[in-house]
Design a protein around this motif. Structure first.
Motif, short mmCIF file in Angstrom:
data_model
loop_
_atom_site.label_atom_id
_atom_site.label_comp_id
_atom_site.label_asym_id
_atom_site.label_seq_id
_atom_site.Cartn_x
_atom_site.Cartn_y
_atom_site.Cartn_z
N CYS A 1 42.51 70.34 50.16
CA CYS A 1 42.48 71.80 49.92
C CYS A 1 41.46 72.16 48.85
O CYS A 1 40.71 73.13 48.99
CB CYS A 1 43.86 72.31 49.53
SG CYS A 1 45.03 72.28 50.90
N ILE B 1 46.95 62.76 58.02
CA ILE B 1 46.54 62.58 56.62
C ILE B 1 45.34 61.64 56.55
O ILE B 1 44.37 61.90 55.83
CB ILE B 1 47.70 62.04 55.76
CG1 ILE B 1 48.80 63.08 55.61
CG2 ILE B 1 47.23 61.55 54.40
CD1 ILE B 1 48.44 64.29 54.79
N LEU C 1 46.61 65.94 50.42
CA LEU C 1 46.52 67.33 50.87
C LEU C 1 45.95 68.23 49.76
O LEU C 1 45.14 69.12 50.04
CB LEU C 1 47.87 67.85 51.33
CG LEU C 1 48.37 67.27 52.66
CD1 LEU C 1 49.78 67.74 52.93
CD2 LEU C 1 47.45 67.66 53.79
#
Length: 91
Positions: free
Chosen positions: A50, A22, A46
């Motif tokens: 994305c 991460i 995340l």
């Protein structure tokens, strides 16, 4: 070592590995996104990654279409200047 201790150690190792991944993903984001994501959940990081990848993908598609249109519309007897192409690809 008991199986429960091995399981706990394995889970901790996975959590540490996930946290490291991460952190690496977060470091790939633009600075403004990194500032916003300093103290948020892994899920939010995340989602931001994305979203950024989708944005980059769209920019690549748009640039590819522009280059293609320029190549198609160019006179086939004309050599396209490499500097013009380089400029288009840097946008």
């Amino acid at each position: 070592m008991s199986s429960s201790r091995r399981s706990l150690a394995s889970r901790c190792a996975r959590e540490e590995e996930i946290s490291e991944l991460i952190f690496k993903l977060q470091s790939l984001l633009p600075e403004r996104s990194r500032r916003h994501l300093r103290r948020v959940s892994k899920d939010e990081v995340l989602e931001e990654v994305c979203s950024y990848i989708r944005k980059l993908h769209k920019e690549v598609e748009d640039t590819s279409k522009t280059v293609y249109q320029l190549l198609v519309s160019a006179d086939h007897n004309t050599i396209i200047d490499a500097d013009v192409l380089r400029t288009l690809l840097q946008e």
